[in-house]
Design an enzyme around this catalytic site. Structure first.
Site, mmCIF file in Angstrom:
data_model
loop_
_atom_site.group_PDB
_atom_site.id
_atom_site.type_symbol
_atom_site.label_atom_id
_atom_site.label_comp_id
_atom_site.label_asym_id
_atom_site.label_seq_id
_atom_site.Cartn_x
_atom_site.Cartn_y
_atom_site.Cartn_z
ATOM 1 N N ASP A 75 -7.328 70.669 22.722
ATOM 2 C CA ASP A 75 -5.875 70.507 22.662
ATOM 3 C C ASP A 75 -5.483 69.563 21.535
ATOM 4 O O ASP A 75 -6.287 68.762 21.051
ATOM 5 C CB ASP A 75 -5.321 70.012 23.998
ATOM 6 N N GLU A 144 -7.609 66.541 26.668
ATOM 7 C CA GLU A 144 -7.968 65.165 26.303
ATOM 8 C C GLU A 144 -6.739 64.382 25.876
ATOM 9 O O GLU A 144 -6.621 63.184 26.160
ATOM 10 C CB GLU A 144 -9.004 65.175 25.181
#
Length: 402
Positions: A75, A144
């Site tokens: 991400d 994350e």
């Protein structure tokens, strides 16, 4: 002509995995294709629906040895597209005056370059007939950038993780405008807190005592005084504040304030959220008792918006043969490293909490720090250098005996 590895890297950058709605399905499709082309085992775990944790595995000759983990997150953070010179998910390749190219994309530094370098390095090793002694696991984990609770945190509690028998991990680092590479052997603990202050209410024209905002201001004042002391301590010791020393002190920033209904009404409550990153040498329990004392002192409530995971540090002493092999490889390439504490948070904190030594390192040197910044870019030459670095690192680390 564009090198094939650059084309693959740009394809990865073009998958829009921006929070809060990452295209994880498109990301999984891309990564599965890479695994099939390279010849790696592929597994996708949806520990939370729509949020796949991707595992690619290259089996070593000796499965009894501790394995090597190569971790990266898929991400990326949001963009303000109006401030970008090129569309942030176009991975536009722009020539420079010195014959290099810049690749502009969100995630180019943080951290798709690292995940791509892993893949290209293993592709190189396989093409040259190299095989590992230890099993290698590549992890591509979600979320994350929003704390990792649905990614690495959950994955560590799975049978798949336990079966990995992990012994050492590489994870993300950060760019350095200088010529060295950062090697992060620990990081600060993300200790964000939320204070809710309640008080007397009434008309905005009055001198009302014990208001919610007066309590909030007192808490903020004490935390700001602590913040200033930490900053001065850092400057006194190092002369300046930079990425190599920031991790050795605790930072505090008031980033969210909520409260109020209209300008002539004294509100009965105010809420404030502080981003606090606690240094590894600070007693976390003692520090949180101090925060709790602040809340009690000003008759307020305290809560932690996210689970606090003590980050800890990885041993880089003589007993850590993986770390010293890494240094040996980089020395052979005449690359110097700066050992440091990561100033923010990465998924390495979960790995370290599980007892796995982890080093955060990225091939980003002689380049501005652009993670989470407009016009994030990497140079093509840095990417190619990164592939070369990881090719040797992965080969040497995965062939350590004993």
């Amino acid at each position: 002509m564009e090198p094939a590895c650059i084309t693959r890297f740009r394809e990865y950058l073009q998958v829009n995995t921006m929070q809060p709605n990452p295209d994880y399905a498109g990301c999984e499709k891309y990564l599965k294709k890479q695994a099939e082309e390279i010849g790696l085992e592929f597994k996708s775990l949806e520990l939370v629906p729509g949020k796949p944790t991707i595992i690619m595995t290259w089996r070593g000759f000796d499965p009894t040895l501790k394995s090597l983990i190569l971790n990266s997150h898929t991400d990326v953070v949001p963009v303000f597209e109006e401030f970008w010179d090129y569309p942030p998910f176009s991975a536009t390749r722009v020539p420079t005056d010195n014959g290099d190219f810049r690749i502009y994309a969100r995630g180019s530094q943080d951290m798709k370059i690292v995940g791509s370098c892993y893949l290209e390095a293993i592709r190189n090793l396989k093409e040259h007939g190299k095989n590992p002694l230890r099993t290698i696991h590549l992890l591509f984990v979600p979320d994350e950038e929003i704390g990792g609770e649905d990614g690495m945190m959950k994955f560590l509690h799975t049978p798949e993780f336990k079966e990995m028998n992990a012994g050492f991990a590489l994870d993300e680092g950060i760019a350095n405008p200088g010529p060295e590479l950062y090697a992060f052997y620990g990081e600060r603990t993300n200790n964000a807190v939320k204070f809710t202050c309640r008080g007397n209410t009434g008309h905005g024209s009055q001198f009302i005592t014990d208001t919610a905002v007066s309590k909030l201001l007192n808490i903020s004042r004490e935390l700001t005084e602590f913040r200033n002391e930490e900053e001065q301590r850092l400057i006194s010791k190092y002369g300046e504040v930079n990425q190599s020393n920031l991790g050795f002190v605790t930072t505090v920033n008031l980033n969210i304030i909520n409260g109020g209904v209209q300008v002539n009404v004294v509100p009965d409550n105010f809420q404030a959220e502080f981003d606090i990153r606690v240094s590894p040498d600070t007693d976390l329990e003692e520090f949180n008792l101090w925060l709790k004392g602040l809340a009690e002192k000003y008759d307020s409530e305290i809560e932690y918006p996210h689970e606090v995971v003590r980050s800890g540090v990885s041993d880089i002493g003589p007993s850590n043969k993986f770390y010293h092999k890494m240094v040996e490889v980089l020395d052979a390439k005449e690359l110097k490293i700066i050992n440091a504490i990561f100033p923010a948070a990465t998924d390495s904190r979960y790995l370290r909490a599980a007892g796995i030594p982890a080093i955060g390192i990225s091939p980003l040197r002689n380049i501005p720090v652009l993670l989470h910044v407009h016009n994030e870019y990497v140079t093509e030459s840095l990417f190619m250098e990164g592939v070369d670095i990881y090719t040797d690192l992965i080969h040497e680390l995965s062939n350590l005996e004993g």
